[in-house]
Design an enzyme around this catalytic site. Structure first.
Site, PDB file in Angstrom:
ATOM      1  N   ILE A 239     -22.430 -42.167 -31.706  1.00 15.92           N
ATOM      2  CA  ILE A 239     -23.390 -43.035 -32.691  1.00 15.92           C
ATOM      3  C   ILE A 239     -23.790 -44.201 -30.832  1.00 15.92           C
ATOM      4  O   ILE A 239     -22.867 -44.799 -29.911  1.00 15.92           O
ATOM      5  CB  ILE A 239     -22.793 -44.220 -33.078  1.00 15.92           C
TER       6      ILE A 239
ATOM      7  N   THR B  89     -25.736 -52.753 -32.236  1.00 14.96           N
ATOM      8  CA  THR B  89     -28.014 -52.656 -31.146  1.00 14.96           C
ATOM      9  C   THR B  89     -28.567 -52.747 -32.445  1.00 14.96           C
ATOM     10  O   THR B  89     -30.503 -52.955 -31.450  1.00 14.96           O
ATOM     11  CB  THR B  89     -27.841 -50.898 -30.872  1.00 14.96           C
TER      12      THR B  89
ATOM     13  N   TYR C 122     -15.334 -49.095 -37.358  1.00 17.03           N
ATOM     14  CA  TYR C 122     -15.910 -49.262 -35.599  1.00 17.03           C
ATOM     15  C   TYR C 122     -15.190 -50.108 -34.907  1.00 17.03           C
ATOM     16  O   TYR C 122     -14.089 -51.801 -35.280  1.00 17.03           O
ATOM     17  CB  TYR C 122     -17.494 -49.782 -36.280  1.00 17.03           C
TER      18      TYR C 122
ATOM     19  N   LYS D 117     -15.573 -45.060 -34.553  1.00 19.61           N
ATOM     20  CA  LYS D 117     -16.448 -44.938 -33.384  1.00 19.61           C
ATOM     21  C   LYS D 117     -15.183 -46.025 -32.593  1.00 19.61           C
ATOM     22  O   LYS D 117     -15.451 -46.836 -32.743  1.00 19.61           O
ATOM     23  CB  LYS D 117     -17.985 -45.216 -34.125  1.00 19.61           C
TER      24      LYS D 117
END
Length: 295
Positions: free
Chosen positions: A207, A47, A135, A163
């Protein structure tokens, strides 16, 4: 040992019209997020357009983040590179900037075996004292860390979490099931529509990109769940869901930035070649946000 928890927004990177980083708006964003109850701050995730910045620019963003957060919540730094040495370079920069933890994306473009992924994270963990969060974002990278590999990696002392942004809840469930005996390892949701479901299964938080636009609503999912208000947590999840679904308009994370612009926070657009939303898409987003009580 550090363990991730709660709602951690991967903060957008505000940009000036010339594409340079807008420090003053970024500092405002951090204060706004913390005031609305988030549990961590995460610079330079997907993001935050991590791919748009050089290592030295990343260093400066980490420094600004740590300074502005001022120990109010943990700072999780994105340290993402295709190569092991590139990721280690960014992890070391993050450690020098005194963040609390790093998030490391699977290498993209190249297609690794599970053994290569295991070696990638094991080597990174061996080269830092920081807690490391894996991630996994298969939709973006076309690389997937299988649950068995996560279980192996969870045994490494400073690998403290993963994540999961696959949107595949069976995958998330398997991450949780295979690591549930390890109290020092936590699974975080990376799909904002699944936060409540993840908490029910034993995830430690999320997240959540939509927390940039709706920090209090997103934090309510976690806070109310932990407080035992399951109905309130589920209602917050249902309230948030249309915003996450709306992020499918345009190229991610442009909807997040345009949502903030609608709230009056001048974060600019994403770096080219990502385009602005069409007028019709922007009006759809406005209606979603009005229904959520954000405008």
């Amino acid at each position: 040992m550090f363990k991730p928890y709660g709602i951690i927004p991967p903060v957008i990177s505000p940009l000036h019209e010339d594409g340079s980083f807008n420090e003053s708006v970024y500092r405002i964003m951090i204060d706004r997020l913390i005031a609305n109850g988030v549990h961590g701050i995460f610079p330079l995730g997907t993001t935050g357009e991590f791919y748009a910045f050089t290592p030295e620019q990343s260093r400066r963003i980490f420094e600004i983040t740590v300074d502005q957060v001022a120990n109010r919540v943990p700072v999780y730094a994105g340290a993402n590179s295709i190569t092991t040495r590139g990721a280690i370079e960014l992890v070391k920069i993050a450690q020098e900037c005194k963040v609390e933890a790093v998030s490391v994306l699977t290498p993209m473009f190249i297609s690794q075996t599970q053994e290569e992924l295991y070696g990638f994270y094991k080597t990174i963990a061996a080269n830092t004292d920081l807690p490391v969060i894996i991630y996994n974002n298969r939709p973006k990278t076309n690389v997937h860390i299988e649950p068995k590999t996560i279980a192996r990696l969870s045994e490494i002392k400073n690998i403290v979490g993963v994540k999961d942004s696959t949107g595949d809840f069976t995958n998330t469930e398997e991450y949780i099931r295979l690591t549930r005996g390890n109290d020092e390892f936590g699974v975080l949701l990376g799909r904002d529509t699944l936060i409540y479901a993840g908490l029910c299964y034993g995830a430690v938080g999320a997240i959540a990109s939509c927390a940039n636009v709706a920090p209090r609503i997103t934090a309510d999912i976690y806070d109310k769940y932990i407080a035992g208000d399951l109905a309130g947590a589920l209602e917050a999840q249902f309230t948030l869901a249309p915003l996450r679904i709306a992020t499918g308009m345009g190229t991610f994370p442009q909807v997040i930035k345009e949502g903030l612009e609608l709230e009056g926070i001048k974060v600019g657009k994403c770096l080219d070649p990502i385009a602005s939303l069409s007028d019709e898409q922007r009006e759809t987003l406005r209606c979603v946000m009005q229904t959520m009580g954000l405008l």
